[in-house]
Design an enzyme around this catalytic site. Structure first.
Site, short mmCIF file in Angstrom:
data_model
loop_
_atom_site.label_atom_id
_atom_site.label_comp_id
_atom_site.label_asym_id
_atom_site.label_seq_id
_atom_site.Cartn_x
_atom_site.Cartn_y
_atom_site.Cartn_z
CB ILE A 1 34.62 27.38 72.93
CG1 ILE A 1 34.52 27.06 74.42
CG2 ILE A 1 36.07 27.48 72.46
CD1 ILE A 1 34.62 25.61 74.75
CG ASN B 1 49.44 20.05 70.63
OD1 ASN B 1 50.34 20.33 71.43
ND2 ASN B 1 49.10 20.85 69.63
N GLY C 1 42.44 24.39 64.84
CA GLY C 1 41.12 24.14 65.43
C GLY C 1 40.79 25.04 66.59
CG ASP D 1 45.49 24.44 70.96
OD1 ASP D 1 45.52 25.35 71.81
OD2 ASP D 1 46.41 23.60 70.83
CE1 TYR E 1 45.62 15.50 67.78
CE2 TYR E 1 44.87 15.31 70.03
CZ TYR E 1 45.84 15.68 69.13
OH TYR E 1 47.03 16.21 69.56
#
Ligand code: AR6
Length: 200
Positions: free
Chosen positions: A39, A52, A60, A62, A149
């Site tokens: 991405i 989060n 990940g 993030d 998650y």
């Protein structure tokens, strides 16, 4: 699956694709794209981050976004004061090709009976709510909640495609919603969800 809708690679390919059904449905489907890639490499107006509640970075996608955007991103995130699950906040994209980053917080999967689907739907809706005020015409999503998650990806992919379709049915300004899949399994799962949601 039409190859023009399911594209491999970082940049993805636009348009194309054919589907049986109404003219409106066909045009709408051409605005949704499933690609395999990273991405952080997407050349779009906005990318979405699976963050989060602290909004101070993590692992990940993030972690990858913070590394690629540079330290100015964390500085801006510190000023936001966090974000609730199912909500979204927007920052600049800094060193990314994307102008904007929309940070959303997906639900932690428990057993599917604790409002996880609704919260995940809320993530997509909250992100889409920021699109029009910021004049975003192209946007790329990762598969929110499906890593750390633990949200089952088939189920999350149906939510992603379903919410995208619902949004595009009422929006006319967004040209491309790109679901960016990290790896071939994710790519296949999202391709199947796209077929399922658009099956006549
Ligand atoms: N590009 C696209 N997708 C990616 C990339 C990438 N560079 N890297 C990972 N994915 P996750 P979550 C996929 O764990 O489940 C973080 O620590 C990955 O394969 O990033 O929402 C946050 O700070 C998976 O399918 O996000 C939170 O604490 C998907 O992105 C927590 O993890 C989401 O995986 C959020 O967990």
């Amino acid at each position: 699956m039409p190859a023009s809708v399911l594209a491999k690679g970082n940049a993805g390919r636009h348009g194309g694709g054919s589907m049986s059904g109404g003219k409106h449905g066909s045009a709408l489907r051409q605005r949704i794209e499933v690609v395999e890639g990273d991405i952080t490499r997407q050349t779009v107006d906005a990318i979405v981050n699976a963050a989060n509640t602290a909004l101070l970075g993590g692992g990940g996608v993030d972690g990858a976004i913070h590394r690629a955007a540079g330290p100015e991103l964390l500085e801006e995130c510190r000023m936001l004061g966090g974000c609730g699950t199912g909500q979204a906040r927007i920052t600049k994209g800094y060193r990314l090709p994307a102008k904007w980053i929309i940070h959303t917080v997906g639900p932690v999967w428990r057993d599917g009976r604790h409002g996880e689907d609704d919260l995940l739907r809320s993530c997509y809706r909250s992100c889409f709510a920021l699109v029009e005020p910021h004049r975003i015409r192209t946007i790329a999503f990762p598969s929110i909640s499906t890593g750390a998650y633990g949200f089952p990806m088939e189920r999350a992919a149906r939510v992603a495609v379903g919410e995208t379709k619902t949004f595009l049915e009422r929006n006319t300004s967004v040209e491309n919603v790109r679901l960016v899949c990290f790896g071939s399994t994710a790519f296949q799962i999202h391709g199947e969800a796209l077929e399922e949601v658009f099956r006549p």
